[in-house]
Design a protein around this motif. Structure first.
Motif, PDB file in Angstrom:
ATOM      1  N   UNK A 217      77.274 -68.636  45.772  1.00 14.97           N
ATOM      2  CA  UNK A 217      78.046 -69.846  45.499  1.00 14.97           C
ATOM      3  C   UNK A 217      77.649 -70.931  46.478  1.00 14.97           C
ATOM      4  N   UNK A 219      79.394 -74.058  47.972  1.00 20.35           N
ATOM      5  CA  UNK A 219      80.672 -74.770  48.052  1.00 20.35           C
ATOM      6  C   UNK A 219      80.371 -76.196  48.488  1.00 20.35           C
ATOM      7  N   UNK A 260      80.326 -74.669  43.297  1.00 17.97           N
ATOM      8  CA  UNK A 260      81.778 -74.869  43.248  1.00 17.97           C
ATOM      9  C   UNK A 260      82.125 -76.106  44.058  1.00 17.97           C
ATOM     10  N   UNK A 261      83.008 -76.932  43.500  1.00 19.81           N
ATOM     11  CA  UNK A 261      83.346 -78.193  44.139  1.00 19.81           C
ATOM     12  C   UNK A 261      84.588 -78.066  44.999  1.00 19.81           C
ATOM     13  N   UNK A 262      84.492 -78.553  46.215  1.00 16.97           N
ATOM     14  CA  UNK A 262      85.649 -78.627  47.104  1.00 16.97           C
ATOM     15  C   UNK A 262      86.591 -79.716  46.628  1.00 16.97           C
ATOM     16  N   UNK A 268      88.167 -77.169  54.941  1.00 15.77           N
ATOM     17  CA  UNK A 268      87.443 -76.221  54.087  1.00 15.77           C
ATOM     18  C   UNK A 268      85.976 -76.083  54.472  1.00 15.77           C
ATOM     19  N   UNK A 277      89.417 -71.180  49.750  1.00 21.42           N
ATOM     20  CA  UNK A 277      89.298 -72.212  48.735  1.00 21.42           C
ATOM     21  C   UNK A 277      88.465 -71.728  47.544  1.00 21.42           C
ATOM     22  N   UNK A 278      87.373 -71.029  47.846  1.00 20.93           N
ATOM     23  CA  UNK A 278      86.536 -70.468  46.772  1.00 20.93           C
ATOM     24  C   UNK A 278      87.313 -69.453  45.934  1.00 20.93           C
ATOM     25  N   UNK A 279      88.277 -68.812  46.572  1.00 20.49           N
ATOM     26  CA  UNK A 279      89.090 -67.841  45.837  1.00 20.49           C
ATOM     27  C   UNK A 279      90.199 -68.524  45.050  1.00 20.49           C
ATOM     28  N   UNK A 280      90.257 -69.851  45.145  1.00 20.41           N
ATOM     29  CA  UNK A 280      91.233 -70.595  44.363  1.00 20.41           C
ATOM     30  C   UNK A 280      92.552 -70.841  45.072  1.00 20.41           C
ATOM     31  N   UNK A 281      92.527 -70.711  46.399  1.00 19.30           N
ATOM     32  CA  UNK A 281      93.779 -70.865  47.153  1.00 19.30           C
ATOM     33  C   UNK A 281      93.769 -72.109  48.030  1.00 19.30           C
ATOM     34  N   UNK A 282      94.899 -72.338  48.730  1.00 12.22           N
ATOM     35  CA  UNK A 282      94.923 -73.374  49.746  1.00 12.22           C
ATOM     36  C   UNK A 282      93.933 -72.978  50.839  1.00 12.22           C
ATOM     37  N   UNK A 283      93.336 -73.980  51.458  1.00 10.50           N
ATOM     38  CA  UNK A 283      92.320 -73.664  52.465  1.00 10.50           C
ATOM     39  C   UNK A 283      92.905 -73.327  53.813  1.00 10.50           C
ATOM     40  N   UNK A 284      93.705 -72.259  53.867  1.00 10.54           N
ATOM     41  CA  UNK A 284      94.294 -71.845  55.143  1.00 10.54           C
ATOM     42  C   UNK A 284      93.298 -70.966  55.892  1.00 10.54           C
ATOM     43  N   UNK A 298      86.365 -62.578  48.352  1.00  8.95           N
ATOM     44  CA  UNK A 298      87.063 -61.509  47.630  1.00  8.95           C
ATOM     45  C   UNK A 298      86.997 -60.190  48.406  1.00  8.95           C
TER      46      UNK A 298
END
Ligand SMILES: Cc1cc2nc3c(=O)[nH]c(=O)nc-3n(C[C@H](O)[C@H](O)[C@H](O)COP(=O)(O)O)c2cc1C
Ligand code: SF4
Ligand code: FES
Lengths: 517, 155
Positions: A217, A219, A260-262, A268, A277-284, A298
């Motif tokens: 990927x 990013x 994949x777009x940020x 991030x 973020x790549x997993x689709x979550x907030x970038x914590x 993952x």
């Protein structure tokens, strides 16, 4: 007759599309056949749009060209390399270009960035072919022996990371490219992605082949739509050409790649936040360990590197580890694409072996400030990098030398400020930026940065200055030691360096300056 | 949900529901089409991806790029980062605020222009920079900026 007009987004930002159109139009009017090639940028960005004409002796440049200049250029005979006030002569003999050591950027600006034929004709894919004939461990060893360290900021040895991924058994491994390039004063990732995307694709494919990862990927920050188009176009070509897909160059090995777009979050760019973020979550930001190399995307082993790190890989596999490590100084091996930006006369991209000094870059290459005023300070390494005063301009580009004075090479961006810059305001901005971009996980970063803005405001306003300066130092100390990642942990660097070297901008006399900072 | 919103959201969900880590691509898909991510889309997205509404909302609100209300016909993003500051970005931004009569994140009353901050466009050697509807402009002088804005307000 071939004429080159860059499609790099910096060139576009100052009218390259319009100039290309005007050249086509004028050629039509005059009945002169002209083939316009949209190339990447040579990196002489103060000259953009830089138009080049191919001659028997080499390419002759004119810049910066505006639409209004085009008829005049034709009339002067620029297609025959005639002299003109915008002429710079042979581009590759221009001192700004001729002095460079372009390994990573070897092809950028030469021709159509998307064409894989052009890529191969200029040395592309040799590294990948070599890697496919080697054992994974030998590829990793070549990277380790080259001395390559991560170009994203932390300068961690790339071979060590790759080795961890190679050694970790898993049903799936990933290669992730950090193309978030959030640092102000940097654009080398963007120039590679727009100007030679196949070198990034090849570098990532080599990482996959070496470590057993089959999926990659990229990013990419959302602020780079031109790079996104270029990457997607190049990936399609690479797939059609068998560089990517189920059978990489006929080897029977698989490697697929996806962009994949940020979404406009500086944090991030931090590797674990990026993975979230790549997993689709907030970038914590995640706690480490585990490091991404053992448990990344993952939860799988993941090679995670910066664009320039990956783009440096093909030439190492092509020319060998020794070739690469022969450039550089100390523990900083190879070359670094340095970006000269901000208030600088000749801004652009300069790829040099480590060891070049700031002064050479700022004056020999950069020509001093754009305003013609004295250079007051430079910020190197992005918004978390210290402000470096003139007294330190003889510092060589070397990770350890910079760290030795509390500064940072980072991603190689230099932002130049002339003597009108207000360092207290810049310190305030550093805190404000941290407050805006904090992921919110730790209190010193989330709350401390907002408090920092308030405290600096009081210092600027002269309210209870002495006590507020002490408070600012305390606050910085808490952030330095109590933050999970470098956003909170390094924001004190620009703040404290501004305070240390330019106390008068904070309304403080120079002589009462406490030694520690 | 109004029809066009509905269509865009359902199409985006179809395209991305089975993609690993597909929430960001899905949200981008919606915003690329509509200019923002409508609040009304969140329950459907949550259901399709097997997430809670709070989780989806949390993601939308975490990222500066995602808008929760429709922007004006044009989006003008002004770079506030250091390299652009060194070339006068702050006064450029103030002039634009005054000319448009709005603050950051605001939209002009006629719906023509939304003004947003951005932190580096990778155009730092040609500072100061702005982005207009996805296109970067560099070396933006005060006069050039004023002319650009007049153009946007007319269009
Ligand atoms: C706040 C923050 C922002 C970062 N931004 C970036 C970035 O934009 N690009 C990048 O490559 N690395 C960035 N990094 C560094 C990454 O965490 C990581 O070290 C790097 O991507 C690893 O790749 P490398 O070893 O090839 O440098 C950032 C780190 C921090 C703490
Ligand atoms: S230092 Fe700031 S950005 Fe980094 S993890 Fe803590 S809160 Fe998040
Ligand atoms: S700082 Fe404005 S474009 Fe990079």
């Amino acid at each position: 007759m071939r004429v080159f007009v860059p499609c790099d987004s910096s060139a576009l930002s100052v009218g390259a599309d319009e100039v290309a159109e005007a050249i086509a139009e004028e050629a039509r009017k005059r009945g002169t056949p002209v083939e316009i090639v949209r190339n990447g940028s040579r990196g002489l960005l103060w000259l953009e749009p830089l138009v080049e004409v191919e001659t028997a002796k080499g390419r002759v440049g004119y810049g910066p060209v505006t639409v209004a200049d085009v008829p005049e250029l034709f009339a002067a005979g620029f297609l025959d390399a005639a002299d003109h006030r915008l002429g710079i002569g042979m581009v590759e003999s221009h001192p700004y270009f001729a002095g460079q050591e372009r390994l990573c950027f070897a092809r950028v600006g030469l021709g159509d960035p998307i064409s894989i034929e052009h890529y191969q004709a200029n040395g592309g894919l040799r590294g990948l072919r070599n890697a496919l004939a080697m054992a994974g461990a030998d590829v990793v060893k070549a990277i380790t022996d080259s001395g390559l360290r991560g170009r994203g900021g932390a300068a961690f040895p790339t071979g060590i990371k790759w080795n961890t991924v190679l050694q970790t058994a898993a049903d799936q491994k990933y290669v992730v490219c950090n193309a978030d390039e959030g640092d102000s004063g940097t654009f080398s990732d963007r120039m590679i992605m727009e100007g030679d995307p196949h070198v990034l694709i090849e570098g990532m494919a080599i990482a996959g082949i070496a470590t057993g990862a089959t999926k990659g990927y990229i990013y990419l920050r959302s602020e780079y739509p031109d790079a996104e188009r270029a990457l997607n176009a190049a990936i399609l070509r690479a797939e059609a050409h068998g560089v990517l897909g189920a059978n990489v160059l006929g080897s029977g090995r698989r490697f697929d790649l996806e962009v994949r777009r940020g979404a406009g979050a500086y944090i991030c760019g931090e590797e674990t936040s990026l993975l979230e973020s790549l997993e689709g979550k907030r970038g914590m930001v995640r706690f480490k360990p585990p490091v991404p190399a053992s448990s990344g995307l993952f939860g799988k082993p993941t090679v995670l590197n910066n664009v320039i790190t990956f783009a440096s890989v093909p030439i190492i596999l092509d020319r060998g580890a020794t070739f690469y490590r022969d450039y550089g100084m100390g523990r900083s091996r190879g070359t670094l694409p340095i970006q000269l930006t901000g208030n600088i006369k000749r801004g652009g991209l300069v790829e040099k072996a480590f060891g070049i000094t700031l002064r050479e870059l700022l004056y020999d290459y950069g020509g001093g400030s754009a305003s013609g005023r004295p250079i007051k300070a430079v910020q190197v390494g992005g918004p978390l990098g210290a402000y470096v005063p003139e007294s330190q301009f003889d510092l060589p580009f070397d990770y350890e030398a910079f760290a030795g004075v509390g500064a940072m090479v980072g991603h190689g961006g230099i932002v130049v400020f002339d003597d009108t810059a207000d360092m207290a305001k810049l310190a305030r901005y550093a805190m404000e930026f941290c407050a805006i971009e904090s992921c919110g996980k730790c209190t010193p970063c989330r709350i401390g940065s907002t408090r920092g803005v308030e405290v600096i405001d009081r210092i600027i306003d002269g309210r209870d200055r002495g006590a507020q300066v002490a408070l600012l130092r305390e606050l910085c100390d808490t952030m330095l030691h109590g933050s999970l990642c470098a956003l909170g942990g390094m924001t004190p660097y620009p703040v404290l360096s501004a305070l240390k070297y330019f106390p008068e901008d904070f309304g403080l006399p120079r002589e009462t300056l406490p030694a520690a900072a | 949900m109004p029809d066009d919103v509905n269509v865009a959201v359902e199409a985006a969900i179809d395209r991305h529901r089975s993609v690993a880590g597909g929430l960001l691509p899905l949200l981008h898909d919606i915003q690329d089409r509509l200019g923002y991510v409508p609040q009304s889309a969140i329950p459907d997205i949550a259901r399709a991806l097997n997430l809670s509404r709070a989780e989806v909302h949390g993601v939308v609100s975490f990222y500066h790029h995602f808008r929760q209300s429709p922007p004006g016909r044009h989006v003008l993003q002004v770079c506030r980062a250091e390299a652009c500051q060194s070339m006068g970005a702050e006064s450029l931004l103030n002039a634009l605020r005054t000319q448009l009569g709005i603050d950051l994140h605001g939209t002009t009353a006629d719906g023509a222009v939304t003004l947003e901050p951005v932190y580096c466009l990778g155009n730092c050697a040609c500072a100061p920079s702005v982005m207009i509807d996805g296109r970067v402009r560099g070396r933006v002088s005060a006069n050039a900026a004023a002319a650009l804005v007049s153009e946007l307000q007319g269009a």
